[in-house]
Write an enzyme that holds these catalytic residues in place. Sequence first.
Site, short mmCIF file in Angstrom:
data_model
loop_
_atom_site.label_atom_id
_atom_site.label_comp_id
_atom_site.label_asym_id
_atom_site.label_seq_id
_atom_site.Cartn_x
_atom_site.Cartn_y
_atom_site.Cartn_z
CE LYS A 264 -3.83 -2.63 2.13
NZ LYS A 264 -4.44 -2.98 3.28
CD GLN B 160 -3.52 -4.91 6.53
OE1 GLN B 160 -3.29 -3.80 5.70
NE2 GLN B 160 -4.15 -5.79 6.08
CG ASP C 64 -9.85 -0.82 5.00
OD1 ASP C 64 -9.82 -1.01 3.98
OD2 ASP C 64 -9.44 -1.15 6.12
#
Length: 294
Positions: free
Chosen positions: A53, A97, A120
């Site tokens: 990322k 994460q 997200d």
Amino acid sequence: MTAKLILGKDVSEQIYGELRQRIESLRSKGIVPGLAVVLVGEDPASQVYVRMKGRKCEELGMHSVTIVMPESTTQDALLAKVAELNADPSIHGFLIQLPLPAHIDEKAVINAVDPSKDVDCFHPYNVGKMLIGEPEFLPATPAGVQQMLVRSGVDIRGKHVVVVGRSNIVGKPMAAMMMQKGPGADSTVTVVHSRTEGLADITRQADILIVAIGKAGFVTADMVKDGAVVVDVGTNRVADPSAKNGSRLVGDVDFETVKEKASMITPVPGGVGPMTICMLMANAVSAAERRAGI
Ligand code: NDP
């Protein structure tokens, strides 16, 4: 008939091209889209994703911040980091994460993220907005699948989409997106899962079959209608003595047999995989544009 392949690399390159232009236009106004990723602990797979990322952000000319916190981080310390990122004007979007270490309440952390920075799309506010058809963000993996279908010219409107799997990050949002009104959706959706009776009878009715269960080779040719479009989200590592590291990645679909029956299919690896990070970047750029009033 052998199915045409839908490749995530090709589709994501197209989208990255568009994102580069949007980023350039933001930069010309003095705005550099900023994405932060918080990693707690040392899960090797998570470390790989976080590195990917960060690298992609830099490649695109975005501001990238990676915050690594030790496995022993307390929930309060993580919530304090979330509050800091919520308040940081250089960060337009961020994510934590997953999975988090067991002593941290994942829901409490997700709920603490400012919904306008929730790239997200895990915050209940954004899940709700998506469900009522007014999305501010779309969850990356299902959004990636939708882009693959749309950009490959798959006819979706009025078609029967069967989604196998009902997780909060793939199956459920995928179903919600495909049943919305409008372009890239307007389909009739059925969701099947581990409690479904007669699963194969239902998958055989699918014009578009989207599989996200995490079971290697689960969908076999007899479960697929002739000419169906098959999207395989699954990523499973299976032993392979002939491979260099003794294992290889396979999907939830038995690719070799199903590709002879489907009209289009996504391979694993190289199918849906590259789309997830791409759509995450798209969400970060959208967040920056929204803040700038674009
Ligand atoms: P989860 O484990 O959270 O959910 C799996 C779902 O599959 C559940 O709804 C479960 O049903 C259902 N399921 C499990 N076994 C069966 C079965 N035998 N028959 C029917 N349904 C079944 O997984 P995720 O949704 O997070 O991920 C699914 C797969 O997609 C994994 O392989 C994952 O690695 C991959 N993935 C890939 C991504 C990418 O970027 N390419 C991103 C995200 C995920 P029930 O609810 O009844 O338990």
